[in-house]
Design a protein around this motif. Sequence first.
Motif, PDB file in Angstrom:
ATOM      1  N   SER A 206      21.405  26.225  -5.528  1.00 60.03           N
ATOM      2  CA  SER A 206      21.478  25.033  -5.908  1.00 60.03           C
ATOM      3  C   SER A 206      22.253  23.751  -6.988  1.00 60.03           C
ATOM      4  CB  SER A 206      19.774  24.625  -6.378  1.00 60.03           C
ATOM      5  OG  SER A 206      19.859  24.649  -7.692  1.00 60.03           O
ATOM      6  N   VAL A 207      22.258  24.550  -8.278  1.00 58.86           N
ATOM      7  CA  VAL A 207      23.555  24.077  -9.375  1.00 58.86           C
ATOM      8  C   VAL A 207      24.676  24.075  -9.025  1.00 58.86           C
ATOM      9  CG1 VAL A 207      24.083  24.240 -11.737  1.00 58.86           C
ATOM     10  CG2 VAL A 207      21.237  24.103 -10.830  1.00 58.86           C
ATOM     11  N   ALA A 208      24.639  25.814  -8.259  1.00 67.76           N
ATOM     12  CA  ALA A 208      26.684  25.803  -7.903  1.00 67.76           C
ATOM     13  C   ALA A 208      26.613  24.924  -7.196  1.00 67.76           C
ATOM     14  CB  ALA A 208      26.876  27.347  -7.042  1.00 67.76           C
ATOM     15  N   GLY A 209      25.722  24.274  -5.977  1.00 65.35           N
ATOM     16  CA  GLY A 209      26.381  23.365  -5.082  1.00 65.35           C
ATOM     17  C   GLY A 209      26.508  22.046  -5.419  1.00 65.35           C
ATOM     18  N   VAL A 210      25.687  21.302  -6.594  1.00 68.50           N
ATOM     19  CA  VAL A 210      25.618  20.194  -6.740  1.00 68.50           C
ATOM     20  C   VAL A 210      27.208  20.215  -7.600  1.00 68.50           C
ATOM     21  CG1 VAL A 210      23.348  18.716  -7.047  1.00 68.50           C
ATOM     22  CG2 VAL A 210      24.107  20.277  -8.642  1.00 68.50           C
ATOM     23  N   LEU A 211      27.319  21.021  -8.470  1.00 66.12           N
ATOM     24  CA  LEU A 211      28.985  20.889  -9.007  1.00 66.12           C
ATOM     25  C   LEU A 211      29.921  21.703  -8.665  1.00 66.12           C
ATOM     26  CD1 LEU A 211      27.872  23.632 -12.303  1.00 66.12           C
ATOM     27  CD2 LEU A 211      28.616  20.808 -12.152  1.00 66.12           C
ATOM     28  N   LYS A 212      29.835  21.962  -7.109  1.00 67.59           N
ATOM     29  CA  LYS A 212      30.916  22.220  -6.227  1.00 67.59           C
ATOM     30  C   LYS A 212      31.351  20.235  -5.486  1.00 67.59           C
ATOM     31  CE  LYS A 212      33.167  24.926  -2.677  1.00 67.59           C
ATOM     32  NZ  LYS A 212      33.138  27.026  -2.743  1.00 67.59           N
TER      33      LYS A 212
ATOM     34  N   ASP B 272      29.464  31.585 -11.626  1.00 64.10           N
ATOM     35  CA  ASP B 272      29.475  30.473 -12.542  1.00 64.10           C
ATOM     36  C   ASP B 272      28.002  29.189 -12.926  1.00 64.10           C
ATOM     37  OD1 ASP B 272      32.191  31.033 -13.024  1.00 64.10           O
ATOM     38  OD2 ASP B 272      32.789  29.269 -12.019  1.00 64.10           O
ATOM     39  N   ALA B 273      27.468  28.984 -12.139  1.00 62.02           N
ATOM     40  CA  ALA B 273      26.471  28.331 -12.368  1.00 62.02           C
ATOM     41  C   ALA B 273      25.191  29.228 -12.982  1.00 62.02           C
ATOM     42  CB  ALA B 273      25.897  27.645 -10.905  1.00 62.02           C
TER      43      ALA B 273
ATOM     44  N   GLU C  28      16.495  14.860   9.473  1.00 63.01           N
ATOM     45  CA  GLU C  28      15.512  13.602   9.034  1.00 63.01           C
ATOM     46  C   GLU C  28      15.880  13.108   7.963  1.00 63.01           C
ATOM     47  OE1 GLU C  28      11.745  14.612   9.587  1.00 63.01           O
ATOM     48  OE2 GLU C  28      12.073  15.633  11.611  1.00 63.01           O
ATOM     49  N   SER C  29      16.542  13.925   6.663  1.00 69.07           N
ATOM     50  CA  SER C  29      16.724  13.379   5.271  1.00 69.07           C
ATOM     51  C   SER C  29      18.145  12.841   5.093  1.00 69.07           C
ATOM     52  CB  SER C  29      16.358  14.697   4.360  1.00 69.07           C
ATOM     53  OG  SER C  29      17.498  15.215   4.176  1.00 69.07           O
ATOM     54  N   HIS C  30      18.937  12.843   6.293  1.00 66.62           N
ATOM     55  CA  HIS C  30      20.495  12.251   6.064  1.00 66.62           C
ATOM     56  C   HIS C  30      20.888  13.166   4.916  1.00 66.62           C
ATOM     57  CE1 HIS C  30      19.576   9.526   8.402  1.00 66.62           C
ATOM     58  NE2 HIS C  30      18.657   9.090   7.942  1.00 66.62           N
ATOM     59  N   GLY C  31      21.303  14.801   5.045  1.00 68.65           N
ATOM     60  CA  GLY C  31      20.945  15.337   4.260  1.00 68.65           C
ATOM     61  C   GLY C  31      22.146  16.708   4.158  1.00 68.65           C
ATOM     62  N   ASP C  32      22.345  18.109   4.525  1.00 70.58           N
ATOM     63  CA  ASP C  32      23.315  18.680   4.593  1.00 70.58           C
ATOM     64  C   ASP C  32      23.130  20.050   4.580  1.00 70.58           C
ATOM     65  OD1 ASP C  32      25.673  19.157   5.586  1.00 70.58           O
ATOM     66  OD2 ASP C  32      26.996  18.261   4.575  1.00 70.58           O
ATOM     67  N   ILE C  33      23.794  21.324   4.762  1.00 76.30           N
ATOM     68  CA  ILE C  33      23.695  22.193   4.233  1.00 76.30           C
ATOM     69  C   ILE C  33      24.953  23.242   4.397  1.00 76.30           C
ATOM     70  CG2 ILE C  33      22.886  25.081   4.296  1.00 76.30           C
ATOM     71  CD1 ILE C  33      20.650  23.831   6.079  1.00 76.30           C
ATOM     72  N   ARG C  34      25.397  23.783   3.007  1.00 75.37           N
ATOM     73  CA  ARG C  34      26.749  23.996   2.938  1.00 75.37           C
ATOM     74  C   ARG C  34      26.931  25.247   2.576  1.00 75.37           C
ATOM     75  NH1 ARG C  34      29.659  17.776   1.179  1.00 75.37           N
ATOM     76  NH2 ARG C  34      27.511  17.439   0.225  1.00 75.37           N
ATOM     77  N   ALA C  35      28.189  25.746   2.199  1.00 76.40           N
ATOM     78  CA  ALA C  35      28.322  26.851   1.522  1.00 76.40           C
ATOM     79  C   ALA C  35      28.758  26.995   0.120  1.00 76.40           C
ATOM     80  CB  ALA C  35      28.976  28.008   2.291  1.00 76.40           C
ATOM     81  N   VAL C  36      28.358  28.102  -1.137  1.00 75.39           N
ATOM     82  CA  VAL C  36      28.515  28.091  -1.685  1.00 75.39           C
ATOM     83  C   VAL C  36      29.223  29.662  -2.328  1.00 75.39           C
ATOM     84  CG1 VAL C  36      27.868  26.432  -3.250  1.00 75.39           C
ATOM     85  CG2 VAL C  36      26.615  28.630  -3.223  1.00 75.39           C
ATOM     86  N   THR C  37      30.662  30.032  -3.149  1.00 72.64           N
ATOM     87  CA  THR C  37      30.972  31.657  -2.674  1.00 72.64           C
ATOM     88  C   THR C  37      30.279  32.114  -3.897  1.00 72.64           C
ATOM     89  OG1 THR C  37      32.760  31.196  -4.565  1.00 72.64           O
ATOM     90  CG2 THR C  37      33.099  30.726  -2.349  1.00 72.64           C
TER      91      THR C  37
END
Length: 346
Positions: free
Chosen positions: A293-299, A273-274, A258-267
């Motif tokens: 959450s921060v790791a995701g936007v940085l990645k 690091d974040a 619905e939000s045109h979003g995504d769920i992704r993975a961060v190591t």
Amino acid sequence: MSGWQGLLKEYAAWFDLAGVDEVVTLQEGNTPLLRADRLSERLGAHVWLKFEGVNPTGSFKDRGMTMAITKAKAHGATKVICGSTGNTSAAAAAYAAKAGLECVVLVPEGKIALGKLAQAMVYGATVLQIRGNFDQALDLARELTQHLPITIVNSINPDRIEGQKTGAFEIVDVLGRAPDILAIPVGNAGNITAYWRGFLQYYEAHRSTSLPRMWGFQAAGAAPIVLGHPVANPETIASAIRIGNPASWVPALEVVHESHGDIRAVTDDDILDAYRYVARYESVFCEPASAASVAGVLKFGVPEGATVVCVLTGNGLKDPDTALSSSARPPVVDATLEALMSELGG
Ligand code: F0G
């Protein structure tokens, strides 16, 4: 009387509180939305941190627990139960204590951060460490409700999601609009579902003119939604989101759609690091899972100029082991001026 009185009073119009005479609150919510100057510069965007670690028990779970325990008490419950990676158990124990209810928590042995275990114990819950993981703890908690007069306060209890939607309300109340992107860690997937409900309700009531894209992040070793199948033995340093079969999997997929979003993975390396970065450069000490959450936007980056809110779900003080093991050990020096001068390059 003025001042903050907790979520259920502040946002009473947005809840169904029929049958509730007494609100169980520890004055949760009203958490800071901090402008992240360094992250904004690094990402070329307007980045904000919603720091949930300053809630009464140090995590966003307090938002859901004020509602779940208030309702449980109103319905005559005397005992509540949850399976938990730690934060839910801390919040359940605290709110149950406030309400005069008994609380049972099931946690995976050796896999929850020390501070969270300490919280549940000190607030007086019956703490059982199971030889198994979170998914098994949650299954067992559910099963026990079939055999004992006990109310479950995990996020499969709809009252939890209702309370947690207020995180979205607060963001819009401060920014005066919804962000373009809401970045959030995903474990059992209740919180991403709750935030979306909050944004939707504000949008439908014309409190905001837009909706965010919901970007959820799982730890790579515990990323069932990203992989598309349950993970039998999830592993990650971010113990709060060490979950292999999220209860709100289907609702979370709907949110993404619905939000045109995504769920992704961060190591785990991305997460650490974040975690260090937000402490060192934004002065926010969150727990490892929160830093996803921060790791995701940085990645993955964000669109230039976007308004981005990263939800930092819990307080770093809960997990001293990770804080210490991910930093250099402080040297021990003699208690003399010479020793200090030599250490400090004088
Ligand atoms: N961040 C922290 C610090 C958490 O404790 C949790 C979940 C999440 C993120 C993920 O939220 O499950 O709604 O997707 N902790 C639960 C617990 C599982 O038992 O404390 P979610």
